[in-house]
Enzyme design. Structure first.
Site, PDB file in Angstrom:
ATOM      1  N   ARG A  77     -31.921   7.633  33.113  1.00 62.25           N
ATOM      2  CA  ARG A  77     -32.093   6.438  32.278  1.00 62.25           C
ATOM      3  C   ARG A  77     -32.285   6.799  30.802  1.00 62.25           C
ATOM      4  NH1 ARG A  77     -37.032   3.689  35.349  1.00 62.25           N
ATOM      5  NH2 ARG A  77     -37.845   5.719  34.782  1.00 62.25           N
ATOM      6  N   GLN A 112     -57.689   2.179  24.914  1.00 57.75           N
ATOM      7  CA  GLN A 112     -56.665   2.426  25.946  1.00 57.75           C
ATOM      8  C   GLN A 112     -55.646   1.296  26.030  1.00 57.75           C
ATOM      9  OE1 GLN A 112     -56.827   5.313  28.110  1.00 57.75           O
ATOM     10  NE2 GLN A 112     -58.330   5.853  26.557  1.00 57.75           N
ATOM     11  N   GLY A 169     -53.869  -5.118  33.660  1.00 61.38           N
ATOM     12  CA  GLY A 169     -55.133  -4.714  34.284  1.00 61.38           C
ATOM     13  C   GLY A 169     -55.620  -5.773  35.264  1.00 61.38           C
ATOM     14  N   ASP A 212     -57.362 -10.672  24.103  1.00 64.22           N
ATOM     15  CA  ASP A 212     -56.272  -9.857  23.559  1.00 64.22           C
ATOM     16  C   ASP A 212     -56.813  -9.068  22.357  1.00 64.22           C
ATOM     17  OD1 ASP A 212     -52.911 -10.236  23.652  1.00 64.22           O
ATOM     18  OD2 ASP A 212     -53.808  -9.236  21.904  1.00 64.22           O
ATOM     19  N   TYR A 214     -41.569   3.087  22.865  1.00 63.85           N
ATOM     20  CA  TYR A 214     -42.959   3.302  23.279  1.00 63.85           C
ATOM     21  C   TYR A 214     -43.515   4.564  22.610  1.00 63.85           C
ATOM     22  CZ  TYR A 214     -46.778   4.859  26.347  1.00 63.85           C
ATOM     23  OH  TYR A 214     -47.977   5.323  26.838  1.00 63.85           O
ATOM     24  N   ASN A 259     -57.000  -8.134  28.200  1.00 64.77           N
ATOM     25  CA  ASN A 259     -56.428  -9.468  28.432  1.00 64.77           C
ATOM     26  C   ASN A 259     -55.818  -9.585  29.828  1.00 64.77           C
ATOM     27  OD1 ASN A 259     -54.118  -7.982  28.250  1.00 64.77           O
ATOM     28  ND2 ASN A 259     -53.176  -9.154  26.594  1.00 64.77           N
TER      29      ASN A 259
HETATM   30  P1  NAD Z   1     -52.451   0.113  32.216  1.00 68.52           P
HETATM   31  O1  NAD Z   1     -51.344  -0.871  31.995  1.00 68.52           O
HETATM   32  O2  NAD Z   1     -52.984   0.259  33.596  1.00 68.52           O
HETATM   33  O3  NAD Z   1     -53.671  -0.190  31.228  1.00 68.52           O
HETATM   34  C1  NAD Z   1     -53.527  -0.835  29.996  1.00 68.52           C
HETATM   35  C2  NAD Z   1     -54.579  -1.919  29.920  1.00 68.52           C
HETATM   36  O4  NAD Z   1     -54.491  -2.556  28.647  1.00 68.52           O
HETATM   37  C3  NAD Z   1     -54.395  -3.016  30.977  1.00 68.52           C
HETATM   38  O5  NAD Z   1     -55.616  -3.300  31.605  1.00 68.52           O
HETATM   39  C4  NAD Z   1     -53.904  -4.209  30.176  1.00 68.52           C
HETATM   40  O6  NAD Z   1     -54.264  -5.442  30.772  1.00 68.52           O
HETATM   41  C5  NAD Z   1     -54.549  -3.954  28.821  1.00 68.52           C
HETATM   42  N1  NAD Z   1     -53.836  -4.567  27.706  1.00 68.52           N
HETATM   43  C6  NAD Z   1     -52.515  -4.473  27.417  1.00 68.52           C
HETATM   44  N2  NAD Z   1     -52.236  -5.174  26.305  1.00 68.52           N
HETATM   45  C7  NAD Z   1     -53.406  -5.723  25.877  1.00 68.52           C
HETATM   46  C8  NAD Z   1     -53.767  -6.536  24.799  1.00 68.52           C
HETATM   47  N3  NAD Z   1     -52.855  -6.981  23.906  1.00 68.52           N
HETATM   48  N4  NAD Z   1     -55.060  -6.907  24.649  1.00 68.52           N
HETATM   49  C9  NAD Z   1     -56.002  -6.494  25.542  1.00 68.52           C
HETATM   50  N5  NAD Z   1     -55.706  -5.712  26.604  1.00 68.52           N
HETATM   51  C10 NAD Z   1     -54.427  -5.334  26.767  1.00 68.52           C
HETATM   52  O7  NAD Z   1     -51.930   1.508  31.656  1.00 68.52           O
HETATM   53  P2  NAD Z   1     -52.594   2.957  31.728  1.00 68.52           P
HETATM   54  O8  NAD Z   1     -51.613   3.809  32.424  1.00 68.52           O
HETATM   55  O9  NAD Z   1     -53.968   2.880  32.229  1.00 68.52           O
HETATM   56  O10 NAD Z   1     -52.582   3.370  30.186  1.00 68.52           O
HETATM   57  C11 NAD Z   1     -53.764   3.438  29.405  1.00 68.52           C
HETATM   58  C12 NAD Z   1     -53.456   4.125  28.097  1.00 68.52           C
HETATM   59  O11 NAD Z   1     -53.024   5.462  28.328  1.00 68.52           O
HETATM   60  C13 NAD Z   1     -52.339   3.468  27.286  1.00 68.52           C
HETATM   61  O12 NAD Z   1     -52.724   3.470  25.931  1.00 68.52           O
HETATM   62  C14 NAD Z   1     -51.141   4.363  27.498  1.00 68.52           C
HETATM   63  O13 NAD Z   1     -50.257   4.327  26.400  1.00 68.52           O
HETATM   64  C15 NAD Z   1     -51.808   5.714  27.647  1.00 68.52           C
HETATM   65  N6  NAD Z   1     -51.029   6.670  28.440  1.00 68.52           N
HETATM   66  C16 NAD Z   1     -50.828   6.474  29.774  1.00 68.52           C
HETATM   67  C17 NAD Z   1     -50.134   7.434  30.500  1.00 68.52           C
HETATM   68  C18 NAD Z   1     -49.905   7.308  32.000  1.00 68.52           C
HETATM   69  O14 NAD Z   1     -49.318   8.222  32.571  1.00 68.52           O
HETATM   70  N7  NAD Z   1     -50.340   6.264  32.661  1.00 68.52           N
HETATM   71  C19 NAD Z   1     -49.619   8.565  29.858  1.00 68.52           C
HETATM   72  C20 NAD Z   1     -49.829   8.721  28.503  1.00 68.52           C
HETATM   73  C21 NAD Z   1     -50.565   7.780  27.803  1.00 68.52           C
END
Ligand code: NAD
Length: 315
Positions: A278, A86, A50, A65, A154, A46
């Site tokens: 924090r 993801q 992203g 979404d 979270y 959504n």
């Molecule tokens: P990010 O925010 O870059 O990516 C998340 C994506 O999900 C985004 O493109 C966002 O637009 C989309 N999104 C969010 N809510 C949505 C919804 N309701 N419907 C459709 N799309 C939706 O974050 P990221 O860092 O790339 O994280 C990706 C995954 O990895 C997540 O599940 C996160 O919990 C997990 N994660 C990330 C990290 C990290 O260090 N970045 C660490 C552990 C786990």
């Protein structure tokens, strides 16, 4: 729902894979690698965090979404074999201020994905979980069987989604692999995400400002390069059935040491500012990566230094 006959590319079965959150930081790297390996890719995102420009033009994009009713029609029509899930709200601090938003996307959104995956014959769901489910590491490393003890909403919501996934497997046989990532870093990361400390520092440094370190800087994190994380997801397409696996390096790096590494690579002299630790931030987290090596044949190819050198040039 029509089922396809399998085709091959370089000896690998071509799969139709839906990547939720495929416009995000990690998701977009996974999409790129899937396409490189010859798979057919659908992205559902959504764009809340992203960006459309992140999405590989060879992927089919649905701006949607994960809680939207329309998703049912798409999954029914497209009939993906695998969903790599993801999409999530990834802000630890925001989850403390807005737990309902966090829970809605991370718990209910995942539940919707699982419900539809089960209803329309998706063979496997690969789920992006997090080291935040553990809370503090009890010893040198957190192991997959360690107690779950998150200290942020979270961490709690991501674990709740894991629990649903396991139940869908138990009740209906839906196959899954849960990947618990450490702190992921690399190109395309925005400065607010869970592992966003590197882009946050870089943004400040570029403007000649002092970055803020919360606490004394001796808190440690397991920094894992995004290309290694994407590769773990690709390996999980065919391995790791019913498994929960840590995706980390096994090396804890303090924020002070990370800052020092950035200083050495980028040659700047700005000193950081220190502020109170924090709420919701753990002191020490480091993941035991051995099970992922045994089950997936995965191990990180990049040290923190190598990953930083590769991605800092593009930042
Ligand atoms: P990010 O925010 O870059 O990516 C998340 C994506 O999900 C985004 O493109 C966002 O637009 C989309 N999104 C969010 N809510 C949505 C919804 N309701 N419907 C459709 N799309 C939706 O974050 P990221 O860092 O790339 O994280 C990706 C995954 O990895 C997540 O599940 C996160 O919990 C997990 N994660 C990330 C990290 C990290 O260090 N970045 C660490 C552990 C786990």
């Amino acid at each position: 729902m029509k089922r396809r006959r399998y085709e091959f590319f370089n000896g690998v079965i071509i799969l139709k894979v839906m990547v939720t959150g495929g416009a995000g930081f990690i998701g977009s790297h996974i999409v790129d690698l899937l396409i490189q390996e010859g798979h057919e890719v659908l992205v559902v995102d959504n764009l809340v965090t992203g960006k459309k420009k992140n999405i590989n033009p060879r992927a089919k994009f649905y701006k949607l979404d994960i809680l939207d009713f329309e998703l049912e029609e798409i999954i029914k029509r497209e009939a993906p074999e695998v969903i790599i899930h993801q999409a999530a709200l990834v802000y630890v601090q925001q989850s403390l201020q807005k737990p309902l938003e966090d829970g809605k996307v991370n718990i209910l959104g995942t539940l919707n994905i699982l419900r539809l995956a089960n209803l329309y014959g998706v063979k496997k769901v690969i789920y992006a979980s997090t080291c935040a489910v553990y809370g503090e590491s009890l010893g040198k490393w957190s192991n997959e069987e360690d107690p779950i003890n998150p200290i942020s909403f979270y961490g709690a919501s991501k674990y709740m989604a894991e629990s649903y996934l396991k139940l869908f497997h138990k009740l209906y046989g839906l196959d899954f692999t849960i990947l618990r990532y450490g702190n992921v870093y690399g190109l395309g990361q925005n400065s607010q995400g869970e592992g966003g400390v590197i882009p946050i520092f870089l943004e400040k440094i570029k403007r000649g400002r002092a970055p803020i370190i919360f606490g004394d800087g001796e808190q440690t994190r397991d920094f894992v390069y995004v290309k290694d994380v994407a590769r773990a997801n690709i390996l999980a397409l065919n391995k790791g059935a019913g498994e929960t696996l840590n995706i980390g390096t096994g090396i804890g790096t303090s924020i002070n040491n990370l800052y020092q590494s950035l200083r050495e690579i980028l040659h700047f002299s700005i000193h950081p500012l220190y502020q109170w630790q924090r709420l919701g931030d753990v002191k020490h987290i480091c993941l035991n990566p051995n099970k992922a090596r045994e089950v997936l044949g995965w191990q990180p190819r990049y040290s923190l230094h190598e990953g930083l050198v590769e991605c800092l040039g593009g930042w």
